[in-house]
Scaffold this motif. Structure first.
Motif, PDB file in Angstrom:
ATOM      1  N   LYS A  87      48.657 -36.631  52.754  1.00  0.00           N
ATOM      2  CA  LYS A  87      49.421 -37.516  53.645  1.00  0.00           C
ATOM      3  C   LYS A  87      49.153 -38.982  53.354  1.00  0.00           C
ATOM      4  N   LYS A  88      47.954 -39.282  52.841  1.00  0.00           N
ATOM      5  CA  LYS A  88      47.591 -40.664  52.538  1.00  0.00           C
ATOM      6  C   LYS A  88      47.608 -40.951  51.041  1.00  0.00           C
ATOM      7  N   PHE A  89      48.024 -39.967  50.252  1.00  0.00           N
ATOM      8  CA  PHE A  89      47.984 -40.112  48.791  1.00  0.00           C
ATOM      9  C   PHE A  89      49.394 -40.312  48.253  1.00  0.00           C
ATOM     10  N   HIS A  90      49.546 -41.337  47.427  1.00  0.00           N
ATOM     11  CA  HIS A  90      50.852 -41.616  46.815  1.00  0.00           C
ATOM     12  C   HIS A  90      50.664 -41.841  45.315  1.00  0.00           C
ATOM     13  N   GLY A  91      49.864 -40.973  44.707  1.00  0.00           N
ATOM     14  CA  GLY A  91      49.473 -41.208  43.312  1.00  0.00           C
ATOM     15  C   GLY A  91      50.401 -40.659  42.269  1.00  0.00           C
ATOM     16  N   GLY A  92      51.590 -40.203  42.618  1.00  0.00           N
ATOM     17  CA  GLY A  92      52.515 -39.723  41.605  1.00  0.00           C
ATOM     18  C   GLY A  92      52.742 -38.222  41.709  1.00  0.00           C
ATOM     19  N   GLN A  93      53.301 -37.662  40.641  1.00  0.00           N
ATOM     20  CA  GLN A  93      53.662 -36.252  40.643  1.00  0.00           C
ATOM     21  C   GLN A  93      52.412 -35.380  40.748  1.00  0.00           C
ATOM     22  N   THR A  94      52.448 -34.444  41.680  1.00  0.00           N
ATOM     23  CA  THR A  94      51.275 -33.623  41.983  1.00  0.00           C
ATOM     24  C   THR A  94      51.648 -32.149  41.927  1.00  0.00           C
ATOM     25  N   VAL A  95      50.703 -31.339  41.443  1.00  0.00           N
ATOM     26  CA  VAL A  95      50.907 -29.893  41.331  1.00  0.00           C
ATOM     27  C   VAL A  95      49.755 -29.172  42.024  1.00  0.00           C
ATOM     28  N   PHE A  96      50.098 -28.217  42.870  1.00  0.00           N
ATOM     29  CA  PHE A  96      49.094 -27.358  43.499  1.00  0.00           C
ATOM     30  C   PHE A  96      48.983 -26.090  42.674  1.00  0.00           C
ATOM     31  N   ILE A  97      47.762 -25.760  42.246  1.00  0.00           N
ATOM     32  CA  ILE A  97      47.515 -24.573  41.427  1.00  0.00           C
ATOM     33  C   ILE A  97      46.727 -23.580  42.265  1.00  0.00           C
ATOM     34  N   ASP A  98      47.314 -22.407  42.511  1.00  0.00           N
ATOM     35  CA  ASP A  98      46.650 -21.385  43.322  1.00  0.00           C
ATOM     36  C   ASP A  98      46.138 -20.274  42.413  1.00  0.00           C
ATOM     37  N   LEU A  99      44.817 -20.212  42.245  1.00  0.00           N
ATOM     38  CA  LEU A  99      44.193 -19.175  41.426  1.00  0.00           C
ATOM     39  C   LEU A  99      43.391 -18.218  42.303  1.00  0.00           C
ATOM     40  N   THR A 100      43.842 -18.058  43.545  1.00  0.00           N
ATOM     41  CA  THR A 100      43.199 -17.137  44.471  1.00  0.00           C
ATOM     42  C   THR A 100      44.073 -15.894  44.630  1.00  0.00           C
ATOM     43  N   ALA A 101      43.597 -14.976  45.451  1.00  0.00           N
ATOM     44  CA  ALA A 101      44.413 -13.840  45.863  1.00  0.00           C
ATOM     45  C   ALA A 101      44.545 -13.864  47.378  1.00  0.00           C
ATOM     46  N   SER A 102      44.571 -15.073  47.926  1.00  0.00           N
ATOM     47  CA  SER A 102      44.530 -15.262  49.378  1.00  0.00           C
ATOM     48  C   SER A 102      45.934 -15.340  49.988  1.00  0.00           C
ATOM     49  N   GLY A 103      46.133 -14.509  51.027  1.00  0.00           N
ATOM     50  CA  GLY A 103      47.387 -14.589  51.759  1.00  0.00           C
ATOM     51  C   GLY A 103      47.504 -15.877  52.546  1.00  0.00           C
ATOM     52  N   GLU A 104      46.388 -16.384  53.088  1.00  0.00           N
ATOM     53  CA  GLU A 104      46.407 -17.642  53.848  1.00  0.00           C
ATOM     54  C   GLU A 104      46.816 -18.813  52.964  1.00  0.00           C
ATOM     55  N   ILE A 105      46.289 -18.843  51.752  1.00  0.00           N
ATOM     56  CA  ILE A 105      46.651 -19.925  50.827  1.00  0.00           C
ATOM     57  C   ILE A 105      48.124 -19.841  50.467  1.00  0.00           C
ATOM     58  N   SER A 106      48.631 -18.636  50.219  1.00  0.00           N
ATOM     59  CA  SER A 106      50.046 -18.493  49.842  1.00  0.00           C
ATOM     60  C   SER A 106      50.975 -18.963  50.958  1.00  0.00           C
ATOM     61  N   GLN A 107      50.507 -18.897  52.199  1.00  0.00           N
ATOM     62  CA  GLN A 107      51.332 -19.344  53.319  1.00  0.00           C
ATOM     63  C   GLN A 107      51.483 -20.865  53.371  1.00  0.00           C
ATOM     64  N   THR A 108      50.696 -21.590  52.585  1.00  0.00           N
ATOM     65  CA  THR A 108      50.805 -23.051  52.563  1.00  0.00           C
ATOM     66  C   THR A 108      51.842 -23.554  51.560  1.00  0.00           C
ATOM     67  N   TYR A 109      52.388 -22.666  50.741  1.00  0.00           N
ATOM     68  CA  TYR A 109      53.297 -23.101  49.679  1.00  0.00           C
ATOM     69  C   TYR A 109      54.476 -23.916  50.220  1.00  0.00           C
ATOM     70  N   GLU A 110      55.045 -23.436  51.318  1.00  0.00           N
ATOM     71  CA  GLU A 110      56.208 -24.134  51.878  1.00  0.00           C
ATOM     72  C   GLU A 110      55.851 -25.570  52.254  1.00  0.00           C
ATOM     73  N   SER A 111      54.664 -25.759  52.825  1.00  0.00           N
ATOM     74  CA  SER A 111      54.233 -27.107  53.202  1.00  0.00           C
ATOM     75  C   SER A 111      54.051 -27.990  51.976  1.00  0.00           C
ATOM     76  N   TYR A 112      53.496 -27.441  50.911  1.00  0.00           N
ATOM     77  CA  TYR A 112      53.342 -28.228  49.685  1.00  0.00           C
ATOM     78  C   TYR A 112      54.700 -28.673  49.154  1.00  0.00           C
ATOM     79  N   LEU A 113      55.637 -27.757  49.101  1.00  0.00           N
ATOM     80  CA  LEU A 113      56.966 -28.096  48.590  1.00  0.00           C
ATOM     81  C   LEU A 113      57.640 -29.141  49.471  1.00  0.00           C
ATOM     82  N   ARG A 114      57.507 -28.995  50.769  1.00  0.00           N
ATOM     83  CA  ARG A 114      58.131 -29.966  51.674  1.00  0.00           C
ATOM     84  C   ARG A 114      57.498 -31.341  51.544  1.00  0.00           C
ATOM     85  N   ASN A 115      56.260 -31.389  51.072  1.00  0.00           N
ATOM     86  CA  ASN A 115      55.576 -32.662  50.851  1.00  0.00           C
ATOM     87  C   ASN A 115      55.722 -33.171  49.417  1.00  0.00           C
TER      88      ASN A 115
END
Length: 813
Positions: free
Chosen positions: A541-569
């Motif tokens: 929310k406070k970072f404006h450093g350019g193009q950013t990529v979230f890399i998920d190397l887990t098998a977590s269902g909770e982490i996968s539920q955050t994908y929509e928020s990442y895309l919307r941001n």
């Protein structure tokens, strides 16, 4: 001859004034014929405006502020000239007595006119120039304190007076003829022909220097400030901004008009008319060469010179069917705004003449709307013209550069850069000179837009900020590969993979300056403990450093539920975690639509075949018009290994499973591999990529193990039960071998259906030659019908999966 101008920050403290003195002495040694223009001490002009307003409101607090201001000037004198301070202090005290009398009059009358404000504001420059000239004299540098009101004659537009050229030029030349030597001149202030004090507006000290330089035909005008020069962008918003070596006058004017604060637009005009170079220099870094503004700047390696923005504007839209083809509409709109002293920052008009967009300051938006609607009152009543619409909370961004003229692709590159960062453009304006392309965007998108454009036009290497979640086998291997291959990727792809975030179950860290991947373990342990799934999102929310990529190397269902928020941001995603893509179909479709509509990438090649190009190949087939008729696949390294090994007949099926577990080819509980669910998820994703609307329960899985094995309480109990079924597996193996066939656990997609089952295949089947834990997939399509397309190779393992993730990052980047 040179004119040197020092801004408020350059003379803000005694030590700063000493530095100014050193610069002046050095300049005199190089060229004795110099003049110096100075601003008021930092913040003094604002203080003087404030005390005048307080006095007008009869607030006695003004007197305390005035005393603090006097004390500041007196302390500066004492520090600079300890042995000769007394006469200077007397003069400073005299000036403040005069100022106090003026403020007392305002206090009594409760009236503050623009004329009075001009008179009061001018005291800051008078004090500054006087103290600096006395300091130089104390350093045995002869200096003449010069009140610019003796030199500059203006009209009576208080607050922003205009210099009368001929009258002022005569006074300047006459004064210089009679007063040779170093002159310390007050900036910002002037006088009318009647001797009434005026000011030249904010930035007026620069204008004083520029005008003196033009009249005296100076060799150079130097503007000394607290930055190294004109930057390619605001470094507070674009960390990669750099100092520009040269600018043309036109480029400098465009940049200054759109918010670049180093130079004020009126400053440039006098110097440009006489062809006098203006050099921007840093008082606190005097060895740096700064920025030179001149007629013919040196060649610049980039077609654009700089990006700047006006942070807060409002956009007015005048539109209506009655405007089409009607002459004089624009003239009427602009005339009425001019009559109300409303300045238009930017104009955009449709070629159909159906609408005109005008950008103005937010405080001017409502008065502008009322003025235009009154002008077009009859047309609005007749419904030929709509009421003026106001859009607020917008920013204007300008890309400036003379080399942009006749350079193809500039606008395309600009809009592509904005689209990649999901920045919507509200309005566009470009002059026929092609010197400036301006866009209006949401204020919330301003920083992201500036960084995107700066990277597109000025970065030799594109930066991709990485947020990595999961540091297990695959994550640690990815970090090893990143450390090993970063420089090679930078060189070959001009892509800087910049790790800024790292997390696992125990720790999370976010560092905008970057995390060296070779030292990730030590750095991560210094981070926040037990980070929740939203850890990175809060920092973004406070970072404006350019193009950013979230890399998920887990098998977590909770982490996968955050994908929509990442895309919307505005954050792209690369995922080895297959849960999001193989859950409910609506969730899968939401992520696909979001990434597409936001112009982001959502990549998950490793969901199916680790490092194998399975999804990439499938998408290529579909995008080029092919039709998939059938997919056959072995998409489990564990199951592949089991049947590749079992076919030799040297061991029982239960022994082969135990051996696979001991070698680490299975999960700690092998049943998690042998239930076929992981295989089914991969087949499900392939079917969805082919356009099927399916969920996991739609895929038929033929159980590989007896139900009793899955119901067993422990793994050991599973093996005990499984031994009883070894004869059945052996019988199936021998039956297949008798017919020169092999057993394979194969997933099939055909006619919209998906199933996974134990199958006998011929010895010439593509799957017959698989070795170890290789995966394989066969695409039978209209194009590849007689000779289907086969992809085969390691489908699991940390090294190939990490390499697959790396490939997802650098492809098309």
């Amino acid at each position: 001859m040179k004119i040197l101008k020092f801004g408020g920050t350059s003379v803000g403290t005694p030590e700063n004034i000493r530095q100014v003195g050193r610069i002046i002495q050095k300049s005199i040694r190089e060229d004795p014929d110099i003049s110096v223009v100075v601003s008021a001490f930092t913040g003094v002009t604002n203080d003087l405006i404030h005390v005048s307003e307080l006095a007008c409101r009869r607030d006695r607090q003004y007197f305390k502020i005035l005393q603090r201001c006097e004390k500041r000037h007196a302390e500066t004198v004492k520090v600079l000239m300890p042995s000769s301070a007394q006469p200077v202090l007397c003069q400073v005290q005299k000036v403040f007595h005069e100022l106090q009398d003026i403020l007392h009059g305002i206090y009594l009358l409760k009236e503050l006119t623009p004329r009075s404000v001009d008179l009061i504001m001018g005291f800051g420059e008078q004090l500054s120039a006087y103290i600096i000239s006395c300091f130089l004299i104390s350093q045995e540098v002869p200096a003449i304190y010069t009140d610019a009101r003796k030199l500059l004659i203006t009209d009576d537009v208080h607050g922003h007076a205009n210099i009368l050229y001929q009258k002022s030029a005569r006074k300047i030349r006459r004064f210089y003829d009679k007063n040779p030597g170093l002159k310390i001149i007050t900036g910002f202030i002037a006088t009318t022909s009647d001797g009434i004090s005026t000011t030249l507006g904010r930035g007026g000290s620069d204008l004083t220097a520029s005008f003196l330089g033009a009249v005296l035909k100076a060799d150079e005008i130097q503007i000394w400030t607290d930055v190294d020069g004109v930057m390619s962008a605001d470094p507070g918003k674009v960390p990669d901004a750099f100092c520009l070596k040269t600018l043309s006058y036109e480029e400098a004017m465009e940049l200054s008009h759109f918010g670049a604060k180093v130079l004020h637009p009126p400053t440039i005009q006098p110097a440009m008319e006489k062809g006098i170079p203006i050099r921007i220099l840093n008082t606190f870094n005097p060895k740096f060469e700064g920025t030179l503004v001149q007629k013919d700047p040196l060649h610049h390696e980039f077609p654009a010179k700089g990006i700047t923005s006006i942070h807060h504007i409002a956009l007015l839209t005048l539109q209506g069917s009655g405007m089409v083809g009607v002459t004089g509409i624009s003239a009427r709109a602009f005339s009425i705004l001019a009559n109300h002293a409303i300045s238009v920052i930017l104009i955009s008009q449709a070629s159909s003449e159906h609408s005109i967009c005008l950008a103005v300051k937010p405080e001017d938006a409502l008065p502008a709307k009322k003025a235009i609607e009154k002008e077009f009152e009859l047309e609005i009543k007749a419904r030929f013209v709509d009421r003026v619409q106001i859009e607020k909370d917008l920013s204007a961004i300008a890309l400036v550069g003379e080399s942009m003229r006749k350079t193809p692709g500039i606008a395309g590159r600009l809009f592509h850069a904005l689209a990649e960062r999901s920045v919507n453009v509200v309005a566009i304006a470009q002059g026929s000179s092609e010197l400036n392309i301006s866009v209006v965007v949401s204020q919330a998108d301003e920083v992201r837009a500036l960084q995107a454009i700066h990277e597109a036009f000025f970065s030799k290497a594109r930066k991709l900020n990485l947020l990595l979640c999961g540091t297990g086998l695959i994550g640690s291997e990815f970090l090893r590969q990143l450390a090993e291959n970063h420089d090679n990727i930078l060189k070959s792809k001009n892509l800087d993979l910049h790790l800024i975030g790292l997390s696992n179950r125990k720790y999370g860290i976010f560092r905008t300056d970057g995390i060296p991947p070779a030292d990730w373990q030590k750095i991560l342990m210094q981070g926040h403990q037990s980070p929740d799934p939203g850890f990175f999102l809060r920092h973004l929310k406070k970072f404006h450093g350019g193009q950013t990529v979230f890399i998920d190397l887990t098998a977590s269902g909770e982490i996968s539920q955050t994908y929509e928020s990442y895309l919307r941001n505005g954050v792209s995603i690369v995922a080895a975690n297959k849960i999001a893509n193989t859950g409910d179909y609506d969730g899968y479709q939401t992520l696909q639509s979001l990434s597409r509509n936001k112009g982001l990438f959502f990549r998950y090649e490793t969901n199916v075949g680790a490092g194998l190009p399975v999804l990439r190949t499938l998408k290529s087939l579909l995008e080029t018009g092919d039709t998939v008729l059938k997919i056959e696949a072995i998409l489990s390294g564990t199951l592949s290994y089991l049947f590749n090994t079992f076919q030799s007949g040297e061991k029982t099926f239960s022994e082969v499973i135990r051996e696979a577990q001991e070698k680490g080819f299975t999960e700690p509980d092998p049943r998690n591999d042998l239930n076929g669910l992981d295989f089914a998820r991969k087949l499900l994703l392939l079917m969805r990529e082919c356009g099927e609307v399916v969920n996991l329960e739609d895929i038929r899985i033929d159980p590989l193990l007896p139900v009793a094995c899955f119901e067993a309480a422990t793994v050991d109990e599973t093996y005990t039960i499984l031994k009883d079924y070894d004869p059945q597996f052996e019988e199936a193996r021998l039956s297949a071998a008798k017919n020169k066939r092999l057993l394979r656990y194969i997933g099939t997609y055909k006619n919209g259906k998906g199933n996974i089952e134990l199958t006998e295949i011929d010895s010439n089947h593509p799957f017959a030659g698989l070795k170890g834990s290789d995966n394989a997939i066969i695409f039978t399509t209209k194009r590849y019908h007689e000779n289907p397309l086969v992809i085969q190779g390691p489908g699991a393992g940390a090294k190939v999966t990490a390499a697959g993730i790396m490939s997802e990052l650098i492809i098309d980047n």
